[in-house]
Design a protein around this motif. Structure first.
Motif, PDB file in Angstrom:
ATOM      1  N   VAL A 119       0.839  -1.204   0.000  1.00 31.70           N
ATOM      2  CA  VAL A 119       0.000   0.000   0.000  1.00 31.70           C
ATOM      3  C   VAL A 119       0.868   1.245   0.000  1.00 31.70           C
ATOM      4  O   VAL A 119       1.790   1.378   0.817  1.00 31.70           O
ATOM      5  CB  VAL A 119      -0.938   0.019   1.228  1.00 31.70           C
ATOM      6  N   LEU A 120       0.582   2.164  -0.924  1.00 32.42           N
ATOM      7  CA  LEU A 120       1.187   3.495  -0.932  1.00 32.42           C
ATOM      8  C   LEU A 120       0.094   4.473  -0.530  1.00 32.42           C
ATOM      9  O   LEU A 120      -0.940   4.565  -1.192  1.00 32.42           O
ATOM     10  CB  LEU A 120       1.721   3.844  -2.319  1.00 32.42           C
ATOM     11  N   LEU A 121       0.327   5.195   0.552  1.00 34.26           N
ATOM     12  CA  LEU A 121      -0.708   6.036   1.154  1.00 34.26           C
ATOM     13  C   LEU A 121      -0.335   7.509   1.066  1.00 34.26           C
ATOM     14  O   LEU A 121       0.598   7.957   1.730  1.00 34.26           O
ATOM     15  CB  LEU A 121      -0.899   5.629   2.621  1.00 34.26           C
ATOM     16  N   SER A 122      -1.047   8.282   0.240  1.00 36.21           N
ATOM     17  CA  SER A 122      -0.823   9.729   0.183  1.00 36.21           C
ATOM     18  C   SER A 122      -1.525  10.410   1.352  1.00 36.21           C
ATOM     19  O   SER A 122      -2.600   9.980   1.773  1.00 36.21           O
ATOM     20  CB  SER A 122      -1.337  10.304  -1.139  1.00 36.21           C
ATOM     21  N   THR A 123      -0.944  11.487   1.859  1.00 35.13           N
ATOM     22  CA  THR A 123      -1.418  12.077   3.109  1.00 35.13           C
ATOM     23  C   THR A 123      -1.869  13.528   2.981  1.00 35.13           C
ATOM     24  O   THR A 123      -2.029  14.219   3.988  1.00 35.13           O
ATOM     25  CB  THR A 123      -0.306  12.004   4.173  1.00 35.13           C
ATOM     26  N   GLY A 124      -2.070  14.021   1.753  1.00 34.06           N
ATOM     27  CA  GLY A 124      -2.501  15.403   1.590  1.00 34.06           C
ATOM     28  C   GLY A 124      -3.815  15.665   2.299  1.00 34.06           C
ATOM     29  O   GLY A 124      -4.730  14.846   2.242  1.00 34.06           O
ATOM     30  N   MET A 125      -3.911  16.776   2.996  1.00 33.49           N
ATOM     31  CA  MET A 125      -5.114  17.231   3.716  1.00 33.49           C
ATOM     32  C   MET A 125      -5.362  16.486   5.024  1.00 33.49           C
ATOM     33  O   MET A 125      -6.296  16.804   5.759  1.00 33.49           O
ATOM     34  CB  MET A 125      -6.377  17.128   2.838  1.00 33.49           C
ATOM     35  N   SER A 126      -4.545  15.463   5.343  1.00 31.74           N
ATOM     36  CA  SER A 126      -4.801  14.657   6.540  1.00 31.74           C
ATOM     37  C   SER A 126      -4.019  15.173   7.741  1.00 31.74           C
ATOM     38  O   SER A 126      -2.864  15.581   7.623  1.00 31.74           O
ATOM     39  CB  SER A 126      -4.405  13.199   6.293  1.00 31.74           C
ATOM     40  N   ASN A 127      -4.662  15.119   8.918  1.00 31.40           N
ATOM     41  CA  ASN A 127      -3.930  15.390  10.158  1.00 31.40           C
ATOM     42  C   ASN A 127      -3.370  14.069  10.689  1.00 31.40           C
ATOM     43  O   ASN A 127      -3.650  12.991  10.154  1.00 31.40           O
ATOM     44  CB  ASN A 127      -4.833  16.076  11.192  1.00 31.40           C
ATOM     45  N   PHE A 128      -2.580  14.136  11.764  1.00 28.55           N
ATOM     46  CA  PHE A 128      -1.907  12.930  12.232  1.00 28.55           C
ATOM     47  C   PHE A 128      -2.873  11.922  12.850  1.00 28.55           C
ATOM     48  O   PHE A 128      -2.606  10.723  12.821  1.00 28.55           O
ATOM     49  CB  PHE A 128      -0.779  13.282  13.198  1.00 28.55           C
ATOM     50  N   ASN A 129      -3.982  12.371  13.373  1.00 32.03           N
ATOM     51  CA  ASN A 129      -4.977  11.422  13.874  1.00 32.03           C
ATOM     52  C   ASN A 129      -5.513  10.556  12.737  1.00 32.03           C
ATOM     53  O   ASN A 129      -5.699   9.338  12.880  1.00 32.03           O
ATOM     54  CB  ASN A 129      -6.129  12.157  14.566  1.00 32.03           C
ATOM     55  N   GLU A 130      -5.766  11.194  11.585  1.00 32.34           N
ATOM     56  CA  GLU A 130      -6.267  10.464  10.426  1.00 32.34           C
ATOM     57  C   GLU A 130      -5.208   9.531   9.849  1.00 32.34           C
ATOM     58  O   GLU A 130      -5.501   8.390   9.470  1.00 32.34           O
ATOM     59  CB  GLU A 130      -6.753  11.458   9.369  1.00 32.34           C
ATOM     60  N   ILE A 131      -3.958  10.017   9.793  1.00 34.13           N
ATOM     61  CA  ILE A 131      -2.867   9.167   9.307  1.00 34.13           C
ATOM     62  C   ILE A 131      -2.663   7.988  10.254  1.00 34.13           C
ATOM     63  O   ILE A 131      -2.438   6.850   9.808  1.00 34.13           O
ATOM     64  CB  ILE A 131      -1.564   9.984   9.165  1.00 34.13           C
ATOM     65  N   ASN A 132      -2.768   8.228  11.550  1.00 35.83           N
ATOM     66  CA  ASN A 132      -2.626   7.149  12.532  1.00 35.83           C
ATOM     67  C   ASN A 132      -3.656   6.055  12.311  1.00 35.83           C
ATOM     68  O   ASN A 132      -3.346   4.853  12.386  1.00 35.83           O
ATOM     69  CB  ASN A 132      -2.767   7.692  13.959  1.00 35.83           C
ATOM     70  N   GLN A 133      -4.901   6.452  12.054  1.00 41.38           N
ATOM     71  CA  GLN A 133      -5.965   5.472  11.788  1.00 41.38           C
ATOM     72  C   GLN A 133      -5.628   4.608  10.581  1.00 41.38           C
ATOM     73  O   GLN A 133      -5.744   3.378  10.617  1.00 41.38           O
ATOM     74  CB  GLN A 133      -7.296   6.189  11.529  1.00 41.38           C
ATOM     75  N   ALA A 134      -5.224   5.260   9.503  1.00 42.69           N
ATOM     76  CA  ALA A 134      -4.883   4.541   8.276  1.00 42.69           C
ATOM     77  C   ALA A 134      -3.664   3.648   8.490  1.00 42.69           C
ATOM     78  O   ALA A 134      -3.605   2.515   7.984  1.00 42.69           O
ATOM     79  CB  ALA A 134      -4.631   5.534   7.141  1.00 42.69           C
ATOM     80  N   TYR A 135      -2.699   4.156   9.249  1.00 43.75           N
ATOM     81  CA  TYR A 135      -1.479   3.392   9.537  1.00 43.75           C
ATOM     82  C   TYR A 135      -1.802   2.098  10.277  1.00 43.75           C
ATOM     83  O   TYR A 135      -1.269   1.029   9.949  1.00 43.75           O
ATOM     84  CB  TYR A 135      -0.514   4.247  10.359  1.00 43.75           C
ATOM     85  N   LYS A 136      -2.674   2.180  11.274  1.00 44.37           N
ATOM     86  CA  LYS A 136      -3.044   0.993  12.045  1.00 44.37           C
ATOM     87  C   LYS A 136      -3.695  -0.070  11.171  1.00 44.37           C
ATOM     88  O   LYS A 136      -3.495  -1.266  11.371  1.00 44.37           O
ATOM     89  CB  LYS A 136      -3.982   1.391  13.184  1.00 44.37           C
ATOM     90  N   ILE A 137      -4.473   0.373  10.186  1.00 46.08           N
ATOM     91  CA  ILE A 137      -5.152  -0.568   9.298  1.00 46.08           C
ATOM     92  C   ILE A 137      -4.187  -1.203   8.301  1.00 46.08           C
ATOM     93  O   ILE A 137      -4.269  -2.404   8.015  1.00 46.08           O
ATOM     94  CB  ILE A 137      -6.302   0.141   8.539  1.00 46.08           C
TER      95      ILE A 137
END
Length: 242
Positions: A119-137
């Protein structure tokens, strides 16, 4: 919506030094209402009509993938719905690129995670809480988090290259950079900072219709960009102590 332009773009991108060519899979009924507001560049059609007109059939997608294969570039595609993931699985994609706007689409991320593919995950517009959620998944999916500033085009001062170092400290995964600036410098610096993937908008002509063409790189400039990136990686590995 033009299969001939899609194939021409693959050919020219490959000759210009690309390692992969990324498309987007939009299924209008899965992601937008027919009366949804449209950006100002949609002058003669709605967002829904645009997605409908420019979508490809399953047979056309297979043709695009084959064209990537014979031109020695990897086919990549960003899904914007769970149904798009189902189609991409049938097409047997090697890995998934999550667009910035879908970082909070947790049901889709969970579906992708179950494929066990990279998985390649782009992070534009995301805060770290949102990135953390995606990271855990997605953390067990050979994850790459890509620094991205969702500004088109992106001014040099907003490239966010400093965030790459922060991501390196916060997450145990590979890093990438989705570059929307109009220069070469940001990509070169990102390569020096150790990213493994660099994404850049590409077009056969800046005069083409659409939102992205005018700030995309044409073939000659993209070829120079690829050469500079790859040379900077060689120089960095052999001459710089980090």
């Amino acid at each position: 919506g033009s299969i001939s332009l899609a194939k021409k773009s693959i050919e020219v991108a490959a000759k210009s030094g690309a390692d992969a060519v990324k498309f987007q899979m939009h299924i209008p009924d899965e992601e937008t209402l027919k009366n949804a507001p449209s950006p100002k560049y949609f002058t003669n059609e709605s967002r829904y009509e645009y997605f409908k007109r420019t979508s490809f059939s399953f047979k056309q997608w297979k043709s695009i993938i084959y064209h990537c294969k014979i031109n020695n570039v990897e086919f990549l595609c960003s899904p914007f719905s769970s149904k798009a993931v189902d189609i991409l699985e049938k097409l047997q994609v090697k890995r998934y690129k999550i667009p910035s706007g879908e970082v909070t689409n947790l049901p889709m991320l969970r579906k992708i995670a179950k494929t066990n593919k990279e998985v390649l995950l782009s992070t534009g517009m995301s805060n770290f809480n949102e990135i953390n959620q995606a990271y855990k998944i997605c953390k067990n999916n050979d994850l790459t988090i890509m620094q991205c500033s969702s500004i088109y085009p992106c001014p040099e001062k907003s490239a966010g290259l400093n965030v790459i170092q922060l991501l390196k400290k916060k997450y145990k995964c590979k890093l990438g950079y989705s570059d929307h600036t109009l220069n070469h410098a940001s990509g070169i610096i990102a390569a020096y900072l150790g990213v493994e993937y660099i994404e850049k908008h590409f077009t056969t002509s800046k005069k083409l219709y659409g939102s992205d063409a005018k700030f995309s790189m044409e073939p000659k400039e993209f070829k120079n960009f690829c050469n500079e990136i790859k040379n900077s990686v060689i120089i960095s590995k052999n001459n710089v102590n980090k």
